[in-house]
Design a protein around this motif. Structure first.
Motif, mmCIF file in Angstrom:
data_model
loop_
_atom_site.group_PDB
_atom_site.id
_atom_site.type_symbol
_atom_site.label_atom_id
_atom_site.label_comp_id
_atom_site.label_asym_id
_atom_site.label_seq_id
_atom_site.Cartn_x
_atom_site.Cartn_y
_atom_site.Cartn_z
ATOM 1 N N TRP A 149 75.543 57.236 15.755
ATOM 2 C CA TRP A 149 74.842 57.599 14.528
ATOM 3 C C TRP A 149 73.338 57.671 14.718
ATOM 4 O O TRP A 149 72.659 58.449 14.046
ATOM 5 N N LEU A 150 72.795 56.883 15.624
ATOM 6 C CA LEU A 150 71.360 56.961 15.888
ATOM 7 C C LEU A 150 71.002 58.225 16.660
ATOM 8 O O LEU A 150 70.022 58.892 16.345
ATOM 9 N N THR A 151 71.794 58.550 17.666
ATOM 10 C CA THR A 151 71.466 59.685 18.528
ATOM 11 C C THR A 151 71.973 61.014 18.003
ATOM 12 O O THR A 151 71.458 62.065 18.380
ATOM 13 N N ARG A 152 73.032 60.966 17.197
ATOM 14 C CA ARG A 152 73.690 62.177 16.679
ATOM 15 C C ARG A 152 74.313 63.007 17.794
ATOM 16 O O ARG A 152 74.483 64.206 17.685
ATOM 17 N N SER A 153 74.644 62.377 18.892
ATOM 18 C CA SER A 153 75.200 63.080 20.045
ATOM 19 C C SER A 153 76.136 62.143 20.810
ATOM 20 O O SER A 153 75.756 61.020 21.133
ATOM 21 N N ASP A 154 77.345 62.635 21.116
ATOM 22 C CA ASP A 154 78.291 61.810 21.870
ATOM 23 C C ASP A 154 77.745 61.450 23.250
ATOM 24 O O ASP A 154 77.800 60.294 23.662
ATOM 25 N N GLY A 155 77.225 62.444 23.955
ATOM 26 C CA GLY A 155 76.706 62.196 25.303
ATOM 27 C C GLY A 155 75.536 61.232 25.308
ATOM 28 O O GLY A 155 75.483 60.305 26.131
ATOM 29 N N ASP A 156 74.589 61.441 24.389
ATOM 30 C CA ASP A 156 73.439 60.538 24.301
ATOM 31 C C ASP A 156 73.874 59.135 23.890
ATOM 32 O O ASP A 156 73.341 58.144 24.394
ATOM 33 N N ALA A 157 74.857 59.056 23.001
ATOM 34 C CA ALA A 157 75.358 57.747 22.581
ATOM 35 C C ALA A 157 75.976 57.014 23.764
ATOM 36 O O ALA A 157 75.761 55.805 23.932
ATOM 37 N N GLN A 158 76.734 57.718 24.577
ATOM 38 C CA GLN A 158 77.333 57.095 25.759
ATOM 39 C C GLN A 158 76.250 56.582 26.700
ATOM 40 O O GLN A 158 76.361 55.478 27.250
ATOM 41 N N ASP A 159 75.182 57.377 26.869
ATOM 42 C CA ASP A 159 74.069 56.947 27.727
ATOM 43 C C ASP A 159 73.390 55.699 27.161
ATOM 44 O O ASP A 159 73.074 54.762 27.910
ATOM 45 N N VAL A 160 73.155 55.685 25.853
ATOM 46 C CA VAL A 160 72.508 54.533 25.223
ATOM 47 C C VAL A 160 73.379 53.289 25.380
ATOM 48 O O VAL A 160 72.886 52.217 25.727
ATOM 49 N N VAL A 161 74.674 53.434 25.140
ATOM 50 C CA VAL A 161 75.578 52.283 25.258
ATOM 51 C C VAL A 161 75.630 51.785 26.696
ATOM 52 O O VAL A 161 75.594 50.575 26.946
ATOM 53 N N GLN A 162 75.703 52.698 27.635
ATOM 54 C CA GLN A 162 75.733 52.282 29.038
ATOM 55 C C GLN A 162 74.466 51.516 29.398
ATOM 56 O O GLN A 162 74.531 50.441 30.001
#
Length: 185
Positions: A27-40
């Motif tokens: 929800w912060l990034t609005r992007s699945d790929g960016d969210a995965q990067d942030v979580v990693q």
């Protein structure tokens, strides 16, 4: 504590919160790929500093790391981070009541399909809510965190959490009404 014990404790404490971490990041990034990067990146940071964690429930601690990871890499999104102005008088009590009435329903198949469409509309509207308000909406409404937990995660006073939550709800409702008016729904 051995490396294996530390690793096992980390897994037991932090991995159950992977979905919550991804949900916030998405929800912060609005992007699945960016969210995965942030979580990693957040999990790497959490593991690196896990010795500093002394609580029992790692969810708030991890979500704070996810949030900080997002904001530390958000220089390219700086326009979203500026203070957001919102006219609190934009929605009347009647408009808010209309939203509540509209999103009620029963359990017949047509109603269930309609609720699925409504869910997609809510997600699209939520993506339009500025980040400062969206993050508290996500943490409160989807992750069911207390005001205190949200304040700790976001590093803001509880009063600011409540204010942002109220404004975020009004913005979300305004976007839903706007979309409904534009599409004649």
């Amino acid at each position: 504590m051995t490396d294996q014990e530390r690793s096992q404790r980390f897994q037991d404490t932090m991995l159950p919160h992977l979905h919550a971490a991804y949900n916030l990041a998405r929800w912060l990034t609005r992007s699945d790929g960016d969210a995965q990067d942030v979580v990693q990146e957040a999990y790497l940071r959490a593991f690196r500093y896990f010795d500093a964690f002394h609580g029992h429930d790692g969810r708030s601690w991890l979500l704070a790391i996810v949030r900080n990871t997002y904001y530390s890499g958000a220089k390219q999104h700086e326009h979203e981070l500026r203070e957001v102005q919102f006219d609190e008088d934009h929605l009347s009590a009647d408009e808010i009541a209309e939203i509540h009435a509209h999103f009620g329903g029963d359990n017949d198949p047509a109603a269930i399909l309609q609720r699925g469409d409504e869910s997609r509309r809510v997600h699209r509207a939520l993506e339009r809510v500025p980040t400062a308000f969206r993050e508290v909406l996500i943490l409160r409404e989807l992750e069911d965190l207390s005001y205190r937990e949200i304040a700790d995660i976001a590093g803001i006073p509880v009063g600011t959490v409540m204010s942002r939550l109220a404004r975020g709800r009004k913005l979300l409702a305004a976007y839903l009404l706007e979309r409904e008016a534009c599409h004649g729904l």
